[in-house]
Design a protein around this motif. Sequence first.
Motif, PDB file in Angstrom:
ATOM      1  N   ARG A   1     -20.255  20.496  -7.824  1.00 22.13           N
ATOM      2  CA  ARG A   1     -21.221  19.012  -9.148  1.00 22.13           C
ATOM      3  C   ARG A   1     -20.756  17.974  -7.877  1.00 22.13           C
ATOM      4  O   ARG A   1     -22.033  17.361  -7.905  1.00 22.13           O
ATOM      5  CB  ARG A   1     -20.788  19.196 -10.219  1.00 22.13           C
ATOM      6  CG  ARG A   1     -21.184  17.978 -10.678  1.00 22.13           C
ATOM      7  CD  ARG A   1     -20.465  18.148 -12.317  1.00 22.13           C
ATOM      8  NE  ARG A   1     -21.376  19.414 -12.948  1.00 22.13           N
ATOM      9  CZ  ARG A   1     -21.669  19.349 -14.283  1.00 22.13           C
ATOM     10  NH1 ARG A   1     -21.535  18.511 -15.479  1.00 22.13           N
ATOM     11  NH2 ARG A   1     -22.017  20.512 -14.631  1.00 22.13           N
ATOM     12  N   THR A   2     -20.145  18.122  -7.635  1.00 20.91           N
ATOM     13  CA  THR A   2     -19.763  16.348  -6.708  1.00 20.91           C
ATOM     14  C   THR A   2     -20.597  16.747  -4.676  1.00 20.91           C
ATOM     15  O   THR A   2     -20.933  15.585  -4.939  1.00 20.91           O
ATOM     16  CB  THR A   2     -18.481  16.265  -6.320  1.00 20.91           C
ATOM     17  OG1 THR A   2     -17.833  16.552  -7.583  1.00 20.91           O
ATOM     18  CG2 THR A   2     -17.735  15.358  -6.014  1.00 20.91           C
ATOM     19  N   VAL A   3     -19.841  17.902  -4.298  1.00 19.80           N
ATOM     20  CA  VAL A   3     -20.783  17.961  -3.719  1.00 19.80           C
ATOM     21  C   VAL A   3     -23.037  17.937  -3.727  1.00 19.80           C
ATOM     22  O   VAL A   3     -22.626  16.825  -2.527  1.00 19.80           O
ATOM     23  CB  VAL A   3     -20.792  19.116  -3.041  1.00 19.80           C
ATOM     24  CG1 VAL A   3     -21.871  19.367  -1.738  1.00 19.80           C
ATOM     25  CG2 VAL A   3     -19.564  19.727  -2.628  1.00 19.80           C
ATOM     26  N   ILE A   4     -23.124  18.689  -4.285  1.00 21.25           N
ATOM     27  CA  ILE A   4     -24.327  18.090  -4.890  1.00 21.25           C
ATOM     28  C   ILE A   4     -24.142  16.392  -5.718  1.00 21.25           C
ATOM     29  O   ILE A   4     -25.460  16.285  -5.225  1.00 21.25           O
ATOM     30  CB  ILE A   4     -25.228  19.658  -5.635  1.00 21.25           C
ATOM     31  CG1 ILE A   4     -24.974  20.876  -5.534  1.00 21.25           C
ATOM     32  CG2 ILE A   4     -25.923  18.519  -6.476  1.00 21.25           C
ATOM     33  CD1 ILE A   4     -25.178  21.736  -6.552  1.00 21.25           C
ATOM     34  N   ASN A   5     -23.841  15.730  -5.830  1.00 25.57           N
ATOM     35  CA  ASN A   5     -23.864  14.633  -5.990  1.00 25.57           C
ATOM     36  C   ASN A   5     -24.613  13.657  -5.240  1.00 25.57           C
ATOM     37  O   ASN A   5     -25.160  12.940  -5.224  1.00 25.57           O
ATOM     38  CB  ASN A   5     -23.003  14.336  -7.530  1.00 25.57           C
ATOM     39  CG  ASN A   5     -23.954  14.825  -8.939  1.00 25.57           C
ATOM     40  OD1 ASN A   5     -24.498  14.618  -9.617  1.00 25.57           O
ATOM     41  ND2 ASN A   5     -22.554  14.556  -9.618  1.00 25.57           N
TER      42      ASN A   5
END
Length: 170
Positions: free
Chosen positions: A149-153
């Motif tokens: 999720r953080t990578v995508i954000n």
Amino acid sequence: MLPYADSPPAAFAHDPRFGETLERIDEALGRASAADATDAARDALAGIPATLAELRARNHVIVFADHVREANRAMDRLYAYRHRDIDFADQAVVDDLRARLAVTAYAYRECDAAAPPDIASDPAFRRMIDGTLGSLDLMWEAIAAGDQRTVINILREVRSFDRLLWLRHG
């Protein structure tokens, strides 16, 4: 008659395709100005940056826009992970993501180093470059933690900076 077609600037004087390249650009500009719709005009203009980059590369001429283009291309390769399900248990996937991240960070640092002084000191440019590099630095931690999720954000955020960089300096 196109200016410089028969007497190119010194950097392009030995390029036998210089005039032909200018004609292709002129034709694209003509198609764009004759287009009835915005999309058609955009499509007609779309190839001009690549044509100019090819002209410069053929003649070993490097300008700031070429550094921007390399940063954008690196970001495109990294952004491919935006819509992938990242299997953090697969070392090959993680290594590929890290490699793309490293190349993108490097390309952005090179772009920053190549910026002319007036651009390098511009607050908007600083926000784009520093914001991108700061976020990319955070991505290392997200990868280590297996936090998709953080990578995508982060990818969403840096893509915005990347598009702005291209619009202003590409």
